[in-house]
Design a protein around this motif. Structure first.
Motif, short mmCIF file in Angstrom:
data_model
loop_
_atom_site.label_atom_id
_atom_site.label_comp_id
_atom_site.label_asym_id
_atom_site.label_seq_id
_atom_site.Cartn_x
_atom_site.Cartn_y
_atom_site.Cartn_z
N LYS A 30 0.82 -1.33 -0.07
CA LYS A 30 -0.05 0.03 -0.07
C LYS A 30 0.92 1.23 -0.07
N ALA A 31 0.20 2.42 -0.27
CA ALA A 31 1.14 3.62 -0.49
C ALA A 31 1.57 4.05 0.82
N ARG A 32 2.87 4.34 1.16
CA ARG A 32 3.21 4.94 2.30
C ARG A 32 3.61 6.30 2.08
N PRO A 33 3.68 7.09 3.37
CA PRO A 33 4.19 8.25 3.12
C PRO A 33 5.47 8.53 2.97
N ARG A 34 6.04 9.42 1.96
CA ARG A 34 7.58 9.59 1.55
C ARG A 34 8.36 10.06 2.71
N ILE A 35 9.42 9.41 2.55
CA ILE A 35 10.74 9.92 3.42
C ILE A 35 11.15 11.26 3.04
N ARG A 36 11.09 12.26 4.18
CA ARG A 36 11.91 13.63 3.80
C ARG A 36 12.95 13.72 4.48
N ALA A 37 13.93 14.21 3.60
CA ALA A 37 15.34 14.50 4.15
C ALA A 37 15.69 16.18 3.43
N SER A 89 12.92 13.79 -1.29
CA SER A 89 11.49 12.93 -0.98
C SER A 89 11.81 11.80 -1.57
N ALA A 90 11.56 10.68 -0.85
CA ALA A 90 11.84 9.28 -1.20
C ALA A 90 10.88 8.16 -0.69
N LEU A 91 10.38 7.23 -1.52
CA LEU A 91 9.60 6.29 -1.11
C LEU A 91 9.90 5.48 0.12
N GLU A 92 11.11 5.40 0.22
CA GLU A 92 11.39 4.66 1.49
C GLU A 92 13.15 4.96 1.70
N VAL A 114 19.45 8.37 2.57
CA VAL A 114 18.31 9.04 2.70
C VAL A 114 17.43 8.44 3.98
N ALA A 115 17.12 9.19 5.15
CA ALA A 115 16.60 8.58 6.15
C ALA A 115 15.68 9.87 6.67
N GLU A 116 14.46 9.52 7.28
CA GLU A 116 13.52 10.74 7.75
C GLU A 116 14.27 11.54 8.59
N GLY A 117 13.98 12.79 8.16
CA GLY A 117 14.58 14.06 9.12
C GLY A 117 16.15 14.31 9.07
N ASP A 118 16.67 13.36 8.09
CA ASP A 118 18.24 13.55 8.26
C ASP A 118 18.57 14.98 7.47
N SER A 119 19.64 15.58 7.94
CA SER A 119 20.09 16.68 7.16
C SER A 119 21.53 16.46 6.96
#
Length: 465
Positions: A30-37, A89-92, A114-119
């Motif tokens: 199923k569709a998942r929220p995209r990862i943002r970095a 922005s990534a799917l995972e 790429v991981a959620e919230g990483d700068s």
């Protein structure tokens, strides 16, 4: 003899199904929220190469490829000062290629986490002259540490093999040491993607070597870890050895009810089918396979479950081998009925298959030594290319009868025997009952079983005299 063969061959070799399980990732997701970095940084050019101090025009692209399609996760262009900022922005979560180009020329490519919230901060002065881009963030630092541990482990294993010192003790010491270091990343980088991977791998690599530690560490892994299914699979086998099959089944059911998404639930349902077969609970395995088909219709999981169902109903040790009629390489017709009264080795192969080629010397030696009055070998090629099939006979005369199956894996005989992994071999007793199945690199197991059969036959002959 029939009862002995059924008992001695009751080892369930389910590698066909297990291999398939690792291929079924992503179906039905199923569709998942995209990862943002986020990434920013500065690129410059050596004054010896360009004295204008204009560092604009560096093109930065972060990409991935999924099912043949290129997905751009982020893109940016440097300003005159060489600075850039890029939303990602990534799917995972994952590791993706970070590509730097200018004026149509690719200048650098690097691994980028790429991981959620990483700068992340990236910098480099061109030409790099063998240097790497400087990529700085908590996630990328953790990934570098993980990658270095794995590289050292692989180097150590290679040294043991090359020095012929890869004994059980040396291998255990190496695996235990690497596992401990991977596990220690939890202290240095407690929430990183790499640490989650390292923790799972730390558990998986100990299975069969230190089962008690596998069992102890599993509860410390987050239920939301992307690799939790692999860890549970390994722990299932450890629990079976330490605490019994019933406990291993309870473990699988517990995790199946609690993992967060359908992919993981389906994968653990497949593992439950395999575990039930390992514990000789064939009726329950069939029920779980049918439930998998009902729960995920039209998916690869349903296809896997259909194959498992067919296997359970038709191809387990002690069952009557499916009847067939084939045309041999020399044009002679052969039926399975004509082979009754002898042990039969049914072999599905492809002449260019890496495993078959690796095992062919041992295969030929073993089959050549078999008494044709007691054993018959029938080899079926699932390669549709007649030229490739004939090439096998140019320099050697391999023992056995040969069939070139039109239709390959979709031929009648391959479908009857549920062939999806090459090579696949069956040992069948003189009454036409399946003794065991061997998939992939299973020649040694078949060889050992043949030795056991011959020893038993010699014992019977000795007692008769």
């Amino acid at each position: 003899m029939r009862e002995w063969c059924r008992r001695s061959g009751a080892r369930l070799l389910w590698s066909t199904l297990v291999v398939s399980m690792f291929l079924l990732t992503g179906c039905g997701e199923k569709a998942r929220p995209r990862i943002r970095a986020f990434a920013e940084g500065t690129f410059s050019i050596s004054s010896q190469q360009d004295s204008t101090k204009d560092f604009g025009g560096f093109e930065i692209v972060l990409v991935t490829q999924s099912e043949g399609d290129i997905d751009t996760l982020g893109v940016a262009i440097t300003d005159v000062s060489g600075n850039f900022r890029m939303d990602i922005s990534a799917l995972e979560e994952g590791v993706f290629p970070f590509i730097v180009s200018r004026a149509g020329t690719r200048l650098a490519i690097a691994e980028f986490v790429v991981a959620e919230g990483d700068s992340t901060t990236v910098s480099g002065s061109f030409p790099l002259n063998g240097r790497r881009l400087r990529i700085v963030s908590p996630e990328n630092a953790a990934w570098t540490a993980y990658r270095n541990v794995k590289a050292l482990h692989n180097q150590r294993i290679l040294e043991l093999v090359q020095s012929q010192t890869a004994s059980g003790r040396n291998m255990f010491d190496t695996i235990a040491s690497t596992s401990a270091i991977l596990w220690s990343l939890r202290s240095s980088y407690p929430t990183s993607m790499a640490t989650k991977l390292a923790s799972v791998e730390s558990v998986v690599m100990l299975e069969g070597w230190q089962d008690s530690l596998v069992i102890a560490r599993l509860p410390e892994l987050g239920i939301d870890y992307s690799g939790i299914v692999q860890a549970v699979r390994a722990a299932r086998r450890s629990v079976a050895r330490q605490l019994g099959q019933d406990s291993s089944l309870s473990l699988l059911r517990w995790y199946r009810e609690r993992v967060p998404d359908e992919i993981q639930k389906a994968e653990l349902q497949m593992e439950l089918v395999v575990a039930l077969l390992d514990s000789f609970q064939n009726d329950l395995a069939l029920e779980e396979a049918l439930e998998l088909r009902r729960s995920y219709p039209g998916t690869d999981w349903a296809t896997w479950a259909a194959r498992a169902t067919y296997e359970i109903e038709n191809l387990l040790p002690g069952m009557e081998a499916p009847a067939f009629q084939v045309l041999l390489r020399d044009g002679t017709e052969l039926s399975s009925e004509s082979l009754l009264g002898k042990f039969q080795i049914l072999e599905f192969y492809e002449p260019t298959n890496d495993i078959f080629l690796k095992e062919i010397g041992d295969r030929n030696t073993v089959f050549q030594l078999l008494n044709e009055n007691i054993f018959q070998v029938l080899s079926i090629s699932t390669d549709p290319d007649s030229v490739v099939n004939e090439a096998l006979f140019e320099e050697v005369d391999p023992p056995g009868m040969f069939v070139f199956a039109e239709g390959g894996k979709e031929s009648d005989i391959a479908r009857l025997y549920n062939v999806h992994v090459i090579p696949t071999r069956f040992l069948i007793d003189p009454d036409g009952l399946i003794v065991s199945k061997y998939t992939g690199s299973g020649m040694m197991d078949l060889k050992n079983d043949l030795i056991a059969v011959i020893a038993r036959l010699n014992q019977i002959a000795s007692q008769a005299n």
